[in-house]
Design a protein around this motif. Structure first.
Motif, mmCIF file in Angstrom:
data_model
loop_
_atom_site.group_PDB
_atom_site.id
_atom_site.type_symbol
_atom_site.label_atom_id
_atom_site.label_comp_id
_atom_site.label_asym_id
_atom_site.label_seq_id
_atom_site.Cartn_x
_atom_site.Cartn_y
_atom_site.Cartn_z
ATOM 1 N N ASP A 1 -17.488 35.695 81.615
ATOM 2 C CA ASP A 1 -18.373 34.532 81.567
ATOM 3 C C ASP A 1 -17.526 33.273 81.451
ATOM 4 O O ASP A 1 -16.493 33.271 80.773
ATOM 5 C CB ASP A 1 -19.325 34.629 80.371
ATOM 6 C CG ASP A 1 -20.293 35.788 80.499
ATOM 7 O OD1 ASP A 1 -20.777 36.030 81.627
ATOM 8 O OD2 ASP A 1 -20.572 36.452 79.485
ATOM 9 N N ILE A 2 -17.988 32.203 82.088
ATOM 10 C CA ILE A 2 -17.206 30.964 82.132
ATOM 11 C C ILE A 2 -18.067 29.785 81.697
ATOM 12 O O ILE A 2 -19.187 29.606 82.183
ATOM 13 C CB ILE A 2 -16.666 30.691 83.552
ATOM 14 C CG1 ILE A 2 -15.792 31.858 84.026
ATOM 15 C CG2 ILE A 2 -15.871 29.383 83.586
ATOM 16 C CD1 ILE A 2 -15.407 31.774 85.502
ATOM 17 N N ILE A 3 -17.531 29.000 80.774
ATOM 18 C CA ILE A 3 -18.126 27.714 80.404
ATOM 19 C C ILE A 3 -17.105 26.647 80.745
ATOM 20 O O ILE A 3 -15.978 26.689 80.267
ATOM 21 C CB ILE A 3 -18.479 27.656 78.907
ATOM 22 C CG1 ILE A 3 -19.589 28.662 78.573
ATOM 23 C CG2 ILE A 3 -18.914 26.238 78.517
ATOM 24 C CD1 ILE A 3 -19.910 28.752 77.092
ATOM 25 N N TYR B 1 -20.230 29.758 91.645
ATOM 26 C CA TYR B 1 -19.478 30.878 91.086
ATOM 27 C C TYR B 1 -20.021 31.344 89.733
ATOM 28 O O TYR B 1 -19.323 32.010 88.968
ATOM 29 C CB TYR B 1 -17.994 30.499 90.978
ATOM 30 C CG TYR B 1 -17.316 30.495 92.333
ATOM 31 C CD1 TYR B 1 -16.918 31.677 92.942
ATOM 32 C CD2 TYR B 1 -17.120 29.294 93.027
ATOM 33 C CE1 TYR B 1 -16.325 31.678 94.196
ATOM 34 C CE2 TYR B 1 -16.527 29.280 94.281
ATOM 35 C CZ TYR B 1 -16.131 30.475 94.860
ATOM 36 O OH TYR B 1 -15.544 30.474 96.109
ATOM 37 N N GLY B 2 -21.270 31.025 89.464
ATOM 38 C CA GLY B 2 -21.950 31.604 88.306
ATOM 39 C C GLY B 2 -21.458 31.153 86.958
ATOM 40 O O GLY B 2 -21.474 31.928 85.996
ATOM 41 N N VAL B 3 -21.025 29.891 86.861
ATOM 42 C CA VAL B 3 -20.594 29.358 85.567
ATOM 43 C C VAL B 3 -21.790 29.278 84.625
ATOM 44 O O VAL B 3 -22.884 28.859 85.015
ATOM 45 C CB VAL B 3 -19.952 27.963 85.754
ATOM 46 C CG1 VAL B 3 -19.776 27.253 84.429
ATOM 47 C CG2 VAL B 3 -18.607 28.109 86.460
ATOM 48 N N LYS C 1 -5.338 39.811 78.285
ATOM 49 C CA LYS C 1 -6.318 39.908 77.198
ATOM 50 C C LYS C 1 -7.682 40.457 77.616
ATOM 51 O O LYS C 1 -8.447 40.915 76.765
ATOM 52 C CB LYS C 1 -6.522 38.527 76.562
ATOM 53 C CG LYS C 1 -5.238 37.897 76.019
ATOM 54 C CD LYS C 1 -4.650 38.735 74.884
ATOM 55 C CE LYS C 1 -3.435 38.047 74.285
ATOM 56 N NZ LYS C 1 -2.853 38.821 73.154
ATOM 57 N N ASN C 2 -7.987 40.385 78.924
ATOM 58 C CA ASN C 2 -9.284 40.855 79.425
ATOM 59 C C ASN C 2 -10.438 40.315 78.563
ATOM 60 O O ASN C 2 -11.224 41.083 78.005
ATOM 61 C CB ASN C 2 -9.320 42.387 79.445
ATOM 62 C CG ASN C 2 -10.537 42.925 80.187
ATOM 63 O OD1 ASN C 2 -11.049 42.275 81.101
ATOM 64 N ND2 ASN C 2 -11.030 44.076 79.780
ATOM 65 N N PRO C 3 -10.559 39.001 78.450
ATOM 66 C CA PRO C 3 -11.565 38.414 77.559
ATOM 67 C C PRO C 3 -12.984 38.501 78.119
ATOM 68 O O PRO C 3 -13.192 38.830 79.296
ATOM 69 C CB PRO C 3 -11.115 36.956 77.457
ATOM 70 C CG PRO C 3 -10.480 36.701 78.779
ATOM 71 C CD PRO C 3 -9.781 37.967 79.155
ATOM 72 N N ASP C 4 -13.945 38.187 77.259
ATOM 73 C CA ASP C 4 -15.354 38.163 77.658
ATOM 74 C C ASP C 4 -15.772 36.770 78.115
ATOM 75 O O ASP C 4 -16.674 36.626 78.941
ATOM 76 C CB ASP C 4 -16.244 38.573 76.475
ATOM 77 C CG ASP C 4 -15.816 39.900 75.874
ATOM 78 O OD1 ASP C 4 -15.936 40.916 76.586
ATOM 79 O OD2 ASP C 4 -15.347 39.913 74.716
#
Length: 226
Positions: A78-80, A97-99, A47-50
């Motif tokens: 981006d990760i939440i 890791y930039g969450v 899916k190559n999501p954002d």
């Protein structure tokens, strides 16, 4: 703007709740749900999501164990993290890791809503600019800006400059006044959010409110730009 989102959550009932909640936001599209680490990586490839909503405790791998894999294969995502994990080391790994944000279950709906809303606003801000200046960076990192008279212009918590401008613009184009519900529809946010911004504008004397009685006698609070 269309933000493709994947939910990685081992409890399908919780995943369904998250999906339903995200459906309230314009511009968010849930493109898949994963129940474990392998499904998560497979979905990201397909899916190559954002945006990824990532749980920590999954049956085959910890979410934190997935972070280096995700960052290597999908550096732009981006990760939440939404998790019951309250371990400091897990939080530090997430930061490493930039969450984007780390939400500890049980998550209050108001906080969940604010987190997603701020993420959308940040995405819109990034998309709206081609060149970077200090004011843009300050907005992106939520730093106070310096006004022309050298005083710090700091908005209160829960008030974002981009959304505030949207509310002002909506009021300016409707001289007959608007309800919080009407404003919420125009800016693509909840009625609660719209009311918060409208009431803030009243406190800074940029807006006024009047109670108007409808046909059935139910009072309605209408807002007018000053």
């Amino acid at each position: 703007m269309n933000i493709k989102t994947v939910i990685a959550e081992d409890d399908f009932r919780v995943a369904a709740i998250h999906e339903k909640f995200l459906g309230n936001f314009k511009g968010i599209e849930v493109v898949g749900k994963a129940l474990n680490g392998k499904e998560t990586i497979d979905l990201l490839k397909q899916k190559n999501p954002d945006l990824l909503l990532l749980d920590v405790y999954m049956p085959d791998q910890l979410g934190t164990e997935l972070l280096p894999i995700i960052r290597k294969q999908f550096p732009q995502i981006d990760i939440i993290m939404i998790t019951a994990a309250a371990d400091k080391e897990i939080l530090l790994t997430a930061l490493q890791y930039g969450v984007e944000h780390f939400l500890i279950k049980p998550v209050k709906m108001e906080l969940f809503h604010q987190t997603i809303e701020e993420y959308i606003q940040k995405s819109e801000l990034i998309e709206s600019k081609q060149e970077v200046d200090q004011e843009f960076v300050n907005q992106l990192f939520k730093k106070p800006t310096i006004s022309r008279d050298t005083k710090e212009s700091v908005l209160p918590k829960g008030i974002d400059e981009i959304t505030l401008d949207k509310v002002k613009n909506v009021l300016e184009t409707n001289s007959s006044g608007m309800s919080a519900e009407q404003v919420s529809e125009q800016i693509g946010a909840s009625r609660t959010t719209a009311r918060r911004y409208l009431e803030y504008l009243i406190t800074v004397k940029e807006c006024k409110a009047e109670v108007v009685y409808g046909v059935v006698g139910r009072p309605e609070r209408r807002y007018y730009k000053l």
